[in-house]
Design an enzyme around this catalytic site. Structure first.
Site, PDB file in Angstrom:
ATOM      1  N   HIS A  33      -3.411   5.889   3.742  1.00  0.00           N
ATOM      2  CA  HIS A  33      -4.146   4.678   3.371  1.00  0.00           C
ATOM      3  C   HIS A  33      -3.512   3.410   3.925  1.00  0.00           C
ATOM      4  O   HIS A  33      -4.194   2.550   4.493  1.00  0.00           O
ATOM      5  CB  HIS A  33      -4.263   4.603   1.856  1.00  0.00           C
ATOM      6  CG  HIS A  33      -5.280   3.633   1.360  1.00  0.00           C
ATOM      7  ND1 HIS A  33      -4.957   2.347   0.998  1.00  0.00           N
ATOM      8  CD2 HIS A  33      -6.613   3.753   1.184  1.00  0.00           C
ATOM      9  CE1 HIS A  33      -6.055   1.723   0.602  1.00  0.00           C
ATOM     10  NE2 HIS A  33      -7.070   2.544   0.693  1.00  0.00           N
TER      11      HIS A  33
ATOM     12  N   ASP B 233       0.856  -1.185   0.000  1.00  0.00           N
ATOM     13  CA  ASP B 233       0.000   0.000   0.000  1.00  0.00           C
ATOM     14  C   ASP B 233       0.893   1.236   0.000  1.00  0.00           C
ATOM     15  O   ASP B 233       2.000   1.185  -0.555  1.00  0.00           O
ATOM     16  CB  ASP B 233      -0.928  -0.057   1.223  1.00  0.00           C
ATOM     17  CG  ASP B 233      -2.288   0.556   0.955  1.00  0.00           C
ATOM     18  OD1 ASP B 233      -2.351   1.792   0.862  1.00  0.00           O
ATOM     19  OD2 ASP B 233      -3.267  -0.192   0.821  1.00  0.00           O
TER      20      ASP B 233
ATOM     21  N   SER C 181     -11.373  -1.081   0.870  1.00  0.00           N
ATOM     22  CA  SER C 181      -9.997  -1.024   1.380  1.00  0.00           C
ATOM     23  C   SER C 181      -9.945  -1.487   2.822  1.00  0.00           C
ATOM     24  O   SER C 181      -8.923  -1.972   3.299  1.00  0.00           O
ATOM     25  CB  SER C 181      -9.456   0.402   1.294  1.00  0.00           C
ATOM     26  OG  SER C 181      -8.970   0.693   0.023  1.00  0.00           O
TER      27      SER C 181
END
Length: 426
Positions: free
Chosen positions: A103, A65, A265
């Site tokens: 994220h 990520d 996600s």
């Protein structure tokens, strides 16, 4: 195909971040801490129950990520990492990206967050699992092609002991570059479970896209708090294996703030954490059977006829996946990438046997007949004289003689019948 992927939008499977999390009505098990109480999925999806068996000890989850930040207590499970964007630190712990840098930290906190105490803070599904932080950059911020970043990160994760790999992004296209064939095969051949987010309508993903379309990955769709398919925080498609919560999720940002967010996600690392629990509870199982347990023990989605395009096999159930008896399988229920490559990439056929170069025995030809003298077809031969000309001549002569005899006889008869006339002199 690489040009097509370069033109596609790389989308993190996240709909929105909404500051610090509110404090919903606490459940009795976590009344002392509103953050822990807000993690409804711990009870609703059998995670707390599964912890009676294991918390993921001895397993390793690779989060490919934007990088898992240093600092927050909840993210202290990171044991190794690397950067593939050219923008982060060598250990993968510096978040990269102007917009999406938080994220990777949010994803890691859901998969294997440590909490801030025994009953406080954000805790992951597999809080005892180790984390590998592999940082990528999305968009044009880096000179390294995104295709290559993902492929290289997959191989690095496998080589550094990953049991589970989490990919919480989509390309918004059904197909994928050929270089990913080798990278994902490398993971499957080394017995790694690969979990992928389905993507979200709220982020512009109308249908499930790669890497969630690659055979063999466990694709995760998203549902709301009631268990119904999420309208904005998920997308749907035939490759979805199971579903998990994708709305009102809590995660930890790089600066240690607790953030409320939505998207697959978050659903994907919840399932990646379940995979780590299964691997810890059943270390003898290969990746195909880990996925099979998660799929076969999923709970039915709301409604008597839940659509598999919306939910896959149903809603993930951590306790059942860890403890229920499940018959073993010989193949990954999510498909066989190698067979797909053979059929659709038109891979080289099996080598053919070499042709024999030994001499071949040929029987001799028969002796030729003696040559005959060529004659003109206009000249008579012995056969035509004997059987043609001579009989014809005999028949013709006989016919003439008979005709002459008949004519002479006829004349004599006429002469005998005619009266005689007297002679007259002058």
């Amino acid at each position: 195909m690489r040009r097509r992927l370069a033109a596609a939008v790389i989308v993190l499977a996240i709909v929105g971040l909404v500051g610090a999390a509110p404090a919903p009505t606490p459940t009795p098990a976590s009344a002392a801490d509103p953050v822990r109480a807000a993690q409804y999925w711990l009870d609703d999806y059998g995670i707390r129950d599964a912890w009676q068996t294991t918390r993921g000890e001895g397993t390793r989850i690779a989060v490919i990520d934007t990088g898992v930040a240093r600092g927050p207590t909840e993210l202290s499970g990171v044991v190794d990492g690397a950067d593939f964007s050219g923008l982060g630190s060598p250990d993968g712990r510096t978040p990269v990206g102007a917009v999406d840098s938080a994220h990777g930290s949010l994803v890691a906190s859901l998969a294997a967050g440590r909490g801030t105490g025994p009953d406080a803070g954000v805790i992951g599904v597999a809080p005892a699992a180790e984390v590998l932080s592999l940082s990528l950059a999305f968009g044009a911020a880096t000179a390294a092609p995104f295709v290559d970043q993902v492929a290289d990160a997959m191989r690095w994760a496998v080589d550094h002991g990953a049991d589970v790999i989490n990919l919480s992004f989509t390309t918004n296209t059904l197909d994928w570059p050929e270089r990913w064939d080798d990278a994902f095969l490398y993971a499957f051949e080394h017995d790694v479970v690969v979990v992928v987010a389905a993507g979200n309508r709220g982020s512009g993903t109308a249908r499930v896209g790669a890497p969630a379309t690659i055979p063999g990955v466990l694709t995760v769709g998203g549902v709301d708090r009631s268990g119904a398919a999420s309208v904005e925080a998920s997308t749907q498609g035939i490759t979805i294996g199971v579903s998990a919560p994708s709305e009102d999720l809590l995660g930890v940002s790089p600066d240690g703030q607790v953030v409320l967010w939505n998207g697959t996600s978050g659903a994907a690392p919840i399932v990646a954490g379940v995979a780590a629990l299964v691997r810890a509870a059943h270390p003898d199982l290969d990746a195909a059977n880990v996925i099979n347990r998660i799929v076969k023990t999923a709970k039915p989605a709301p409604g008597a006829a839940a659509d598999p395009l919306l939910y896959g096999a149903g809603l993930v159930d951590a306790a059942a996946a860890v403890r229920s008896p499940v018959a073993p399988v010989a193949q990954n229920p999510m498909g066989d990438l190698r067979e797909w490559i053979r059929v659709f990439r038109r891979a080289d056929a099996e080598p053919q046997p070499e042709p024999s170069i030994a001499p071949v025995e040929v029987p001799p030809l028969p002796a030729p007949e003696a040559a005959t003298r060529t004659t003109s077809p206009l000249l008579p031969s012995e056969g035509t004289l004997l059987y043609g000309s001579l009989p014809l001549t005999v028949v013709t002569v006989a016919g003439i003689l008979i005709a002459l005899g008949v004519t002479a006889a006829a004349r004599r008869i006429r002469s005998a019948r005619a009266p005689r006339q007297p002679s007259r002199y002058i």
